[in-house]
Scaffold this motif. Sequence first.
Motif, short mmCIF file in Angstrom:
data_model
loop_
_atom_site.label_atom_id
_atom_site.label_comp_id
_atom_site.label_asym_id
_atom_site.label_seq_id
_atom_site.Cartn_x
_atom_site.Cartn_y
_atom_site.Cartn_z
N UNK A 187 0.83 -1.21 0.00
CA UNK A 187 0.00 0.00 0.00
C UNK A 187 0.87 1.26 0.00
N UNK A 188 0.37 2.25 -0.74
CA UNK A 188 1.07 3.52 -0.80
C UNK A 188 0.74 4.27 -2.08
N UNK A 189 1.44 5.36 -2.30
CA UNK A 189 1.25 6.18 -3.49
C UNK A 189 2.28 5.79 -4.54
N UNK A 190 1.83 5.66 -5.78
CA UNK A 190 2.69 5.24 -6.89
C UNK A 190 2.54 6.19 -8.07
N UNK A 191 3.67 6.41 -8.75
CA UNK A 191 3.65 7.01 -10.08
C UNK A 191 3.63 5.83 -11.04
N UNK A 192 2.99 6.00 -12.18
CA UNK A 192 3.00 4.91 -13.14
C UNK A 192 3.15 5.41 -14.56
N UNK A 193 3.66 4.51 -15.38
CA UNK A 193 3.73 4.70 -16.83
C UNK A 193 3.03 3.51 -17.45
N UNK A 194 2.00 3.78 -18.27
CA UNK A 194 1.26 2.72 -18.96
C UNK A 194 1.40 2.94 -20.45
N UNK A 195 1.75 1.88 -21.17
CA UNK A 195 1.90 1.96 -22.63
C UNK A 195 1.03 0.87 -23.26
N UNK A 196 0.15 1.28 -24.19
CA UNK A 196 -0.70 0.35 -24.96
C UNK A 196 -1.20 1.08 -26.19
N UNK A 197 -1.43 0.34 -27.26
CA UNK A 197 -1.94 0.90 -28.52
C UNK A 197 -1.11 2.07 -29.04
N UNK A 198 0.19 2.07 -28.77
CA UNK A 198 1.05 3.14 -29.22
C UNK A 198 0.95 4.40 -28.38
N UNK A 199 0.18 4.38 -27.33
CA UNK A 199 0.02 5.54 -26.43
C UNK A 199 0.78 5.28 -25.14
N UNK A 200 1.23 6.37 -24.52
CA UNK A 200 1.87 6.29 -23.21
C UNK A 200 1.19 7.28 -22.28
N UNK A 201 0.85 6.81 -21.10
CA UNK A 201 0.22 7.66 -20.10
C UNK A 201 1.06 7.63 -18.84
N UNK A 202 1.39 8.83 -18.32
CA UNK A 202 2.11 8.97 -17.05
C UNK A 202 1.16 9.62 -16.07
N UNK A 203 0.98 8.99 -14.93
CA UNK A 203 0.08 9.55 -13.92
C UNK A 203 0.42 8.95 -12.57
N UNK A 204 -0.53 9.00 -11.65
CA UNK A 204 -0.30 8.44 -10.32
C UNK A 204 -1.55 7.70 -9.86
N UNK A 205 -1.33 6.84 -8.88
CA UNK A 205 -2.43 6.08 -8.28
C UNK A 205 -2.12 5.96 -6.79
N UNK A 206 -3.16 6.03 -5.98
CA UNK A 206 -3.01 5.86 -4.55
C UNK A 206 -3.57 4.48 -4.19
N UNK A 207 -2.69 3.55 -3.91
CA UNK A 207 -3.09 2.19 -3.59
C UNK A 207 -3.13 2.03 -2.08
#
Length: 178
Positions: A146-166
């Motif tokens: 558990x905690x706060x995470x930054x993430x990078x997701x890549x699919x369909x040629x797109x990249x998304x950088x954001x965060x999630x609080x788990x």
Amino acid sequence: MSKQSMRLLSLLILFVFVFAAATPALAAVTVSKLTVENKTTKRVDIVLTLGTSDTPVYTIYANPGRTQLDLKPGTYRYKYTACGQEFTGTLKAKSSKAKLKIAACKTSNIVIINRSSTTLFISLYGPETYNVSVPSESVYRLVVIRGDYRYTATWCGNTKNSSISAKAKAYRWMFWGC
């Protein structure tokens, strides 16, 4: 009695007195049996310092489960990192037993649903680092600390950088098509 016998007897008596005087001092040297209970799933490195000094006097490598070792009685400061957090405190090692408990990490279950036509790649950076690939039209279950995470997701040629609080027990995370 000859002079040589007198000297030998004197030395023997002197030896008995010295040994008798030293015995309580030797008996005063005691150890404390330290038990570390590591309830995490990874090794935890614990640094012990004595008094107000920052110089480590012991480094303990505590694998999951129970670790026991002998140390000199005293009041120690401890420092370790577990579950993505740093912990500090005081450990009083008395003349017999001392105990240090490291709690299990709280976790979150993340269900990643990839509804796209390509493989989804996700990297999470936070208390721990996770790298996951989820094939197209698939579901992946990931257990994270558990905690706060930054993430990078890549699919369909797109990249998304954001965060999630788990910080809750479970999450559903869905990625849609191209």
